[in-house]
Write a protein that holds these residues in place. Structure first.
Motif, short mmCIF file in Angstrom:
data_model
loop_
_atom_site.label_atom_id
_atom_site.label_comp_id
_atom_site.label_asym_id
_atom_site.label_seq_id
_atom_site.Cartn_x
_atom_site.Cartn_y
_atom_site.Cartn_z
N ARG A 1 -15.38 10.91 32.11
CA ARG A 1 -16.23 11.84 31.37
C ARG A 1 -15.44 12.99 30.75
O ARG A 1 -15.81 13.49 29.68
CB ARG A 1 -17.30 12.42 32.31
CG ARG A 1 -18.43 11.48 32.65
CD ARG A 1 -19.54 12.25 33.37
NE ARG A 1 -20.73 11.44 33.52
CZ ARG A 1 -21.07 10.81 34.64
NH1 ARG A 1 -20.28 10.91 35.72
NH2 ARG A 1 -22.18 10.10 34.70
N THR A 2 -14.39 13.42 31.40
CA THR A 2 -13.67 14.62 30.95
C THR A 2 -12.39 14.32 30.18
O THR A 2 -11.72 15.24 29.73
CB THR A 2 -13.33 15.51 32.17
OG1 THR A 2 -12.57 14.75 33.12
CG2 THR A 2 -14.59 16.03 32.83
N ALA B 1 -15.83 10.90 36.93
CA ALA B 1 -15.60 12.26 36.45
C ALA B 1 -14.41 12.32 35.50
O ALA B 1 -14.43 13.03 34.49
CB ALA B 1 -15.36 13.19 37.64
#
Length: 362
Positions: free
Chosen positions: A101-102, A98
């Motif tokens: 991805r961010t 996560a």
């Protein structure tokens, strides 16, 4: 090239899922009683180390760590069994995926090897490497079969092992490169470190080292994972990327003496590329080349980047001069070289008699 953050997140998730699936089949064993392959740790300690690294990498990126590791550590609840530990591995893997991805493409955070920082692709690749290699160590000790996908192994090799010549079997190559196996015709590896890409700052630009994965995408017509100004990279950039790929496949690529994308600080767009034609020769000479997208020409970007890259090169041990060649009618390139401090010199190679030669001495 696909969004590198999304790709990195997928690779972390896939590596964790594959490792947990295999190790879950022997979760009823006493992991503390079994040594993990050639490691000094037992399998319980090794699984904990995997989770610790995944969490640490997520923390480095999320916390934008600048010059040290974020000062925290993982602690398991008392009485956590092997199944619970695998749940922790899954969870820390999800956190890293996560975070990758961010995290914006241009963010870098502290990691010691070898240039003191890494971007989201580097942290993703390091996380995948930790999972693949230590799952292998555990599987070896526990006597179960484990072999990750060739895609996962190639993802690691083309991002943080740019100095390792690829082989026909990516998994065997990765094991060899980390001292865990043998490859025909190659000497055993007794010491190793992975290699994140080098980034060099300039005034208005950042020079970002291009990995073999990015170079291959550029050579095939992609964007290399960079947003580009002026409609994308020019032919000279793609040709330079092809040189990187050829050197990588031949086992002679030295990443710091490779190719760099010139990324503009104001908007994060790549405006061109600059790099070396290889490592310095025995006389301490290294050759440089460059190109800009048409829309970015006339703003001094090439001069600025050339000053930064040449200055870095001349500060390396054993480098005495930076060399460049240009066509006689390429007056713009000659002006860039002269503004960067280069002087015209006699052409040394008869094959280059039709070209102008320039050099900058340290």
């Amino acid at each position: 090239m696909r969004n590198t953050g999304e790709l990195g997140g997928e690779q972390v998730e896939a590596a964790v899922a594959g490792a947990v699936a295999v190790l879950g089949t022997v979760a009823d064993r006493d992991w503390e009683a079994v040594r993990a392959g050639r490691l000094e740790w037992n399998c319980r300690e090794t699984a904990t180390h995997i989770a610790e690294d995944l969490l640490a990498y997520a923390g480095q990126l999320a916390g934008r760590a600048a010059d040290a590791y974020v000062p925290f550590e993982l602690a398991l609840d008392e009485g956590t069994g092997n199944e619970g530990l695998l749940h922790v591995v899954r969870t820390t893997g999800a956190l890293l995926a996560a975070t990758v991805r961010t995290t914006p493409r241009d963010v870098r955070a502290f990691h010691p090897y070898p240039f003191r920082d890494a971007n989201r692709d580097g942290f993703a690749a390091m996380g995948v490497a930790e999972v693949l290699l230590h799952a292998h160590d555990m599987a070896t000790g526990l006597g179960v079969a484990y072999e990750p996908s060739a895609e996962s192994c190639a993802y690691v090799l083309t991002r943080i092992f740019p100095h390792v010549r690829p082989g026909t079997d990516a998994w065997r190559t990765l094991l060899w490169a980390t001292g865990r196996g043998e490859l025909p015709g190659r000497a055993p590896v007794t010491g190793w470190k992975w290699c994140n890409n080098l980034v060099l700052p300039a005034e208005r630009l950042v020079l970002e080292g291009i990995t073999p994965a990015a170079a291959n995408d550029l050579a095939l017509g992609g964007d290399g994972g960079f947003p580009w100004a002026g409609g994308g990279p020019v032919d000279g950039t793609r040709e330079g990327a092809g040189m990187v790929v050829k050197a990588y496949e031949g086992g002679v690529h030295r990443p710091e003496w490779g190719m760099y994308a010139l990324v503009r600080r104001t908007d994060g767009l790549a405006v061109g590329a600059m790099g070396f034609h290889g490592a310095p020769d025995e006389d301490g000479r290294v050759e440089v080349g460059y190109d800009l997208v048409e829309a970015a020409r006339g703003h001094g970007y090439a001069t600025e980047a050339l000053r930064a890259l040449s200055g870095w090169a001349l500060a390396r041990p054993g480098v005495s001069r930076v060399f460049a060649r240009t066509e006689p009618d390429n007056h713009d390139s000659q002006a860039v070289l002269e503004r960067a401090g280069f002087t015209r010199v006699p052409t040394e190679d008869p094959a280059d008699a039709e070209l102008f030669a320039y050099e900058l001495r340290g």
